[in-house]
Write a protein that holds these residues in place. Structure first.
Motif, PDB file in Angstrom:
ATOM      1  N   GLU A  98       0.842  -1.204   0.000  1.00 26.85           N
ATOM      2  CA  GLU A  98       0.000   0.000   0.000  1.00 26.85           C
ATOM      3  C   GLU A  98       0.874   1.249   0.000  1.00 26.85           C
ATOM      4  O   GLU A  98       0.620   2.197  -0.745  1.00 26.85           O
ATOM      5  CB  GLU A  98      -0.926  -0.011   1.226  1.00 26.85           C
ATOM      6  CG  GLU A  98      -1.992   1.060   1.204  1.00 26.85           C
ATOM      7  CD  GLU A  98      -1.587   2.325   1.920  1.00 26.85           C
ATOM      8  OE1 GLU A  98      -2.165   3.382   1.621  1.00 26.85           O
ATOM      9  OE2 GLU A  98      -0.695   2.257   2.778  1.00 26.85           O
ATOM     10  N   TYR A 157       2.477   1.637  -3.513  1.00 29.87           N
ATOM     11  CA  TYR A 157       1.507   2.099  -4.513  1.00 29.87           C
ATOM     12  C   TYR A 157       1.175   3.576  -4.311  1.00 29.87           C
ATOM     13  O   TYR A 157       1.043   4.330  -5.271  1.00 29.87           O
ATOM     14  CB  TYR A 157       0.223   1.273  -4.454  1.00 29.87           C
ATOM     15  CG  TYR A 157       0.363  -0.119  -5.029  1.00 29.87           C
ATOM     16  CD1 TYR A 157       1.079  -0.361  -6.195  1.00 29.87           C
ATOM     17  CD2 TYR A 157      -0.242  -1.210  -4.406  1.00 29.87           C
ATOM     18  CE1 TYR A 157       1.209  -1.637  -6.711  1.00 29.87           C
ATOM     19  CE2 TYR A 157      -0.131  -2.491  -4.925  1.00 29.87           C
ATOM     20  CZ  TYR A 157       0.598  -2.694  -6.076  1.00 29.87           C
ATOM     21  OH  TYR A 157       0.713  -3.958  -6.593  1.00 29.87           O
ATOM     22  N   ARG A 158       1.032   3.980  -3.055  1.00 33.63           N
ATOM     23  CA  ARG A 158       0.716   5.371  -2.753  1.00 33.63           C
ATOM     24  C   ARG A 158       1.852   6.279  -3.236  1.00 33.63           C
ATOM     25  O   ARG A 158       1.609   7.321  -3.847  1.00 33.63           O
ATOM     26  CB  ARG A 158       0.476   5.540  -1.254  1.00 33.63           C
ATOM     27  CG  ARG A 158      -0.385   6.711  -0.897  1.00 33.63           C
ATOM     28  CD  ARG A 158      -0.802   6.793   0.567  1.00 33.63           C
ATOM     29  NE  ARG A 158      -0.413   5.719   1.459  1.00 33.63           N
ATOM     30  CZ  ARG A 158       0.679   5.711   2.215  1.00 33.63           C
ATOM     31  NH1 ARG A 158       1.507   6.721   2.206  1.00 33.63           N
ATOM     32  NH2 ARG A 158       0.949   4.694   3.010  1.00 33.63           N
ATOM     33  N   ALA A 182       3.894   5.691  -5.595  1.00 31.28           N
ATOM     34  CA  ALA A 182       3.945   5.655  -7.059  1.00 31.28           C
ATOM     35  C   ALA A 182       2.742   6.351  -7.695  1.00 31.28           C
ATOM     36  O   ALA A 182       2.630   6.396  -8.924  1.00 31.28           O
ATOM     37  CB  ALA A 182       4.023   4.208  -7.540  1.00 31.28           C
ATOM     38  N   GLY A 183       1.820   6.853  -6.859  1.00 25.89           N
ATOM     39  CA  GLY A 183       0.656   7.544  -7.397  1.00 25.89           C
ATOM     40  C   GLY A 183      -0.437   6.623  -7.897  1.00 25.89           C
ATOM     41  O   GLY A 183      -1.309   7.055  -8.653  1.00 25.89           O
ATOM     42  N   ARG A 184      -0.411   5.382  -7.504  1.00 23.95           N
ATOM     43  CA  ARG A 184      -1.430   4.403  -7.929  1.00 23.95           C
ATOM     44  C   ARG A 184      -2.441   4.219  -6.813  1.00 23.95           C
ATOM     45  O   ARG A 184      -2.468   3.210  -6.121  1.00 23.95           O
ATOM     46  CB  ARG A 184      -0.778   3.065  -8.287  1.00 23.95           C
ATOM     47  CG  ARG A 184       0.124   3.087  -9.497  1.00 23.95           C
ATOM     48  CD  ARG A 184      -0.624   3.400 -10.796  1.00 23.95           C
ATOM     49  NE  ARG A 184      -1.829   2.629 -11.015  1.00 23.95           N
ATOM     50  CZ  ARG A 184      -1.888   1.504 -11.724  1.00 23.95           C
ATOM     51  NH1 ARG A 184      -0.813   1.030 -12.276  1.00 23.95           N
ATOM     52  NH2 ARG A 184      -3.038   0.872 -11.864  1.00 23.95           N
ATOM     53  N   GLU A 185      -3.284   5.216  -6.624  1.00 25.85           N
ATOM     54  CA  GLU A 185      -4.257   5.210  -5.534  1.00 25.85           C
ATOM     55  C   GLU A 185      -5.258   4.068  -5.671  1.00 25.85           C
ATOM     56  O   GLU A 185      -5.727   3.526  -4.673  1.00 25.85           O
ATOM     57  CB  GLU A 185      -4.985   6.555  -5.470  1.00 25.85           C
ATOM     58  CG  GLU A 185      -5.774   6.771  -4.209  1.00 25.85           C
ATOM     59  CD  GLU A 185      -4.983   6.584  -2.918  1.00 25.85           C
ATOM     60  OE1 GLU A 185      -5.530   5.984  -1.968  1.00 25.85           O
ATOM     61  OE2 GLU A 185      -3.828   7.019  -2.837  1.00 25.85           O
ATOM     62  N   ASP A 186      -5.571   3.653  -6.896  1.00 24.79           N
ATOM     63  CA  ASP A 186      -6.504   2.545  -7.099  1.00 24.79           C
ATOM     64  C   ASP A 186      -5.952   1.245  -6.510  1.00 24.79           C
ATOM     65  O   ASP A 186      -6.667   0.508  -5.810  1.00 24.79           O
ATOM     66  CB  ASP A 186      -6.820   2.358  -8.592  1.00 24.79           C
ATOM     67  CG  ASP A 186      -5.560   2.185  -9.441  1.00 24.79           C
ATOM     68  OD1 ASP A 186      -4.496   2.734  -9.083  1.00 24.79           O
ATOM     69  OD2 ASP A 186      -5.642   1.506 -10.488  1.00 24.79           O
ATOM     70  N   LEU A 187      -4.688   0.983  -6.760  1.00 20.83           N
ATOM     71  CA  LEU A 187      -4.062  -0.231  -6.220  1.00 20.83           C
ATOM     72  C   LEU A 187      -3.834  -0.107  -4.712  1.00 20.83           C
ATOM     73  O   LEU A 187      -3.973  -1.095  -3.984  1.00 20.83           O
ATOM     74  CB  LEU A 187      -2.744  -0.507  -6.940  1.00 20.83           C
ATOM     75  CG  LEU A 187      -2.878  -0.826  -8.436  1.00 20.83           C
ATOM     76  CD1 LEU A 187      -1.508  -0.961  -9.080  1.00 20.83           C
ATOM     77  CD2 LEU A 187      -3.700  -2.079  -8.650  1.00 20.83           C
ATOM     78  N   ALA A 188      -3.510   1.090  -4.244  1.00 19.96           N
ATOM     79  CA  ALA A 188      -3.324   1.315  -2.812  1.00 19.96           C
ATOM     80  C   ALA A 188      -4.640   1.054  -2.078  1.00 19.96           C
ATOM     81  O   ALA A 188      -4.651   0.455  -0.998  1.00 19.96           O
ATOM     82  CB  ALA A 188      -2.827   2.732  -2.545  1.00 19.96           C
ATOM     83  N   GLN A 207      -7.030  -1.011  -2.965  1.00 22.62           N
ATOM     84  CA  GLN A 207      -7.252  -2.455  -2.927  1.00 22.62           C
ATOM     85  C   GLN A 207      -6.435  -3.092  -1.813  1.00 22.62           C
ATOM     86  O   GLN A 207      -6.927  -3.972  -1.098  1.00 22.62           O
ATOM     87  CB  GLN A 207      -6.906  -3.096  -4.277  1.00 22.62           C
ATOM     88  CG  GLN A 207      -7.083  -4.603  -4.321  1.00 22.62           C
ATOM     89  CD  GLN A 207      -8.518  -5.057  -4.103  1.00 22.62           C
ATOM     90  OE1 GLN A 207      -9.469  -4.339  -4.397  1.00 22.62           O
ATOM     91  NE2 GLN A 207      -8.687  -6.253  -3.581  1.00 22.62           N
TER      92      GLN A 207
END
Length: 151
Positions: free
Chosen positions: A67, A70-71, A73-79, A81
Protein backbone atom coordinates in the motif's frame (compact mmCIF):
# COMPACT_ATOMS: atom_id res chain seq x y z
CA UNK A 1 -2.15 -30.63 16.01
CA UNK A 2 -5.70 -29.38 16.41
CA UNK A 3 -7.73 -27.79 13.68
CA UNK A 4 -7.74 -24.02 13.49
CA UNK A 5 -10.84 -22.14 14.59
CA UNK A 6 -9.60 -19.10 12.67
CA UNK A 7 -9.33 -21.12 9.46
CA UNK A 8 -12.84 -22.49 10.00
CA UNK A 9 -14.12 -18.93 10.47
CA UNK A 10 -12.43 -17.81 7.24
CA UNK A 11 -14.01 -20.73 5.36
CA UNK A 12 -17.44 -19.91 6.83
CA UNK A 13 -17.13 -16.22 5.95
CA UNK A 14 -15.97 -17.15 2.46
CA UNK A 15 -19.14 -19.17 1.90
CA UNK A 16 -21.25 -16.29 3.23
CA UNK A 17 -19.51 -13.82 0.88
CA UNK A 18 -20.09 -16.19 -2.03
CA UNK A 19 -23.78 -16.53 -1.21
CA UNK A 20 -24.10 -12.78 -0.59
CA UNK A 21 -22.41 -11.84 -3.86
CA UNK A 22 -19.65 -9.81 -2.16
CA UNK A 23 -17.00 -10.48 -4.81
CA UNK A 24 -14.39 -8.11 -3.41
CA UNK A 25 -14.49 -9.65 0.09
CA UNK A 26 -14.65 -13.14 -1.42
CA UNK A 27 -11.44 -12.45 -3.35
CA UNK A 28 -9.63 -11.30 -0.21
CA UNK A 29 -10.83 -14.34 1.77
CA UNK A 30 -9.73 -16.68 -1.02
CA UNK A 31 -6.26 -15.11 -0.98
CA UNK A 32 -6.07 -15.71 2.76
CA UNK A 33 -7.20 -19.32 2.50
CA UNK A 34 -4.79 -19.97 -0.40
CA UNK A 35 -1.86 -18.64 1.67
CA UNK A 36 -2.86 -20.84 4.61
CA UNK A 37 -3.20 -23.90 2.38
CA UNK A 38 0.17 -23.19 0.74
CA UNK A 39 1.86 -23.05 4.16
CA UNK A 40 0.15 -26.34 5.10
CA UNK A 41 1.37 -27.97 1.89
CA UNK A 42 4.90 -26.68 2.45
CA UNK A 43 4.92 -27.89 6.06
CA UNK A 44 2.97 -31.08 5.25
CA UNK A 45 0.78 -30.56 8.28
CA UNK A 46 -2.47 -28.87 9.26
CA UNK A 47 -1.89 -25.47 10.86
CA UNK A 48 -3.23 -24.64 14.31
CA UNK A 49 -4.41 -21.15 15.26
CA UNK A 50 -0.85 -19.94 15.95
CA UNK A 51 0.28 -21.07 12.49
CA UNK A 52 -2.70 -19.43 10.82
CA UNK A 53 -2.01 -16.21 12.77
CA UNK A 54 1.60 -16.24 11.54
CA UNK A 55 0.39 -16.52 7.93
CA UNK A 56 -2.15 -13.72 8.39
CA UNK A 57 0.41 -11.52 10.15
CA UNK A 58 2.79 -11.94 7.21
CA UNK A 59 0.00 -11.14 4.75
CA UNK A 60 -0.90 -7.99 6.70
CA UNK A 61 2.71 -6.80 6.61
CA UNK A 62 2.86 -7.45 2.87
CA UNK A 63 -0.32 -5.41 2.36
CA UNK A 64 1.01 -2.49 4.43
CA UNK A 65 4.27 -2.44 2.46
CA UNK A 66 2.51 -2.71 -0.92
CA UNK A 67 0.00 0.00 0.00
CA UNK A 68 2.83 2.41 0.84
CA UNK A 69 4.64 1.62 -2.40
CA UNK A 70 1.51 2.10 -4.51
CA UNK A 71 0.72 5.37 -2.75
CA UNK A 72 4.26 6.66 -3.40
CA UNK A 73 3.94 5.66 -7.06
CA UNK A 74 0.66 7.54 -7.40
CA UNK A 75 -1.43 4.40 -7.93
CA UNK A 76 -4.26 5.21 -5.53
CA UNK A 77 -6.50 2.54 -7.10
CA UNK A 78 -4.06 -0.23 -6.22
CA UNK A 79 -3.32 1.31 -2.81
CA UNK A 80 -7.07 1.26 -2.05
CA UNK A 81 -7.25 -2.45 -2.93
CA UNK A 82 -4.36 -3.18 -0.56
CA UNK A 83 -6.09 -1.19 2.22
CA UNK A 84 -9.28 -3.17 1.66
CA UNK A 85 -7.45 -6.52 1.81
CA UNK A 86 -5.60 -5.37 4.94
CA UNK A 87 -8.93 -4.49 6.59
CA UNK A 88 -10.30 -7.96 5.82
CA UNK A 89 -7.15 -9.64 7.18
CA UNK A 90 -7.27 -7.44 10.29
CA UNK A 91 -10.74 -8.83 11.09
CA UNK A 92 -9.09 -12.17 11.87
CA UNK A 93 -6.08 -10.89 13.79
CA UNK A 94 -6.21 -10.22 17.55
CA UNK A 95 -6.45 -6.67 18.89
CA UNK A 96 -3.14 -4.82 18.35
CA UNK A 97 -1.00 -4.12 21.42
CA UNK A 98 -0.62 -0.56 22.66
CA UNK A 99 2.87 0.89 23.01
CA UNK A 100 2.67 0.68 26.80
CA UNK A 101 1.54 -2.97 26.73
CA UNK A 102 4.34 -3.80 24.32
CA UNK A 103 6.89 -2.10 26.58
CA UNK A 104 5.63 -4.14 29.57
CA UNK A 105 5.98 -7.38 27.58
CA UNK A 106 9.52 -6.41 26.51
CA UNK A 107 10.48 -5.65 30.12
CA UNK A 108 9.04 -8.98 31.31
CA UNK A 109 10.83 -10.93 28.56
CA UNK A 110 14.16 -9.20 29.28
CA UNK A 111 13.79 -10.06 32.97
CA UNK A 112 12.75 -13.66 32.27
CA UNK A 113 15.66 -14.21 29.89
CA UNK A 114 18.10 -12.51 32.24
CA UNK A 115 19.23 -10.42 29.27
CA UNK A 116 21.98 -7.92 29.86
CA UNK A 117 23.32 -7.14 26.38
CA UNK A 118 22.59 -7.38 22.66
CA UNK A 119 23.96 -10.94 22.67
CA UNK A 120 20.80 -11.96 24.53
CA UNK A 121 18.42 -10.46 21.96
CA UNK A 122 17.63 -13.81 20.34
CA UNK A 123 16.43 -15.29 23.62
CA UNK A 124 14.28 -12.24 24.36
CA UNK A 125 12.72 -12.29 20.87
CA UNK A 126 12.03 -16.02 21.19
CA UNK A 127 10.08 -15.33 24.39
CA UNK A 128 8.20 -12.39 22.87
CA UNK A 129 7.26 -13.87 19.48
CA UNK A 130 4.39 -16.11 20.66
CA UNK A 131 2.97 -13.32 22.81
CA UNK A 132 2.94 -10.61 20.15
CA UNK A 133 2.38 -12.60 16.93
CA UNK A 134 -0.33 -10.85 14.97
CA UNK A 135 -0.68 -8.15 17.61
CA UNK A 136 2.43 -6.05 16.89
CA UNK A 137 4.85 -5.44 14.05
CA UNK A 138 7.90 -7.60 14.72
CA UNK A 139 10.18 -4.84 13.40
CA UNK A 140 8.83 -2.50 16.06
CA UNK A 141 9.23 -5.21 18.72
CA UNK A 142 12.81 -5.77 17.63
CA UNK A 143 13.54 -2.03 17.79
CA UNK A 144 12.11 -1.80 21.32
CA UNK A 145 14.19 -4.79 22.48
CA UNK A 146 17.34 -3.27 20.95
CA UNK A 147 16.66 0.04 22.68
CA UNK A 148 16.08 -1.74 26.00
CA UNK A 149 19.29 -3.78 25.67
CA UNK A 150 21.32 -0.74 24.73
CA UNK A 151 21.78 -1.55 21.06
Amino acid sequence: MSASAVRARIEHDMKAALKGGDKRRLGALRLMLAAIQQREIDARTRLDDAGVMAVLDKMAKQRRDAEAQYREAGREDLAEQERFELAVIADYLPEPLSGEALDRLVEAAVAEAGAASMRDMGRVMALLRPQVQGRADMGEVSARVKARLGG
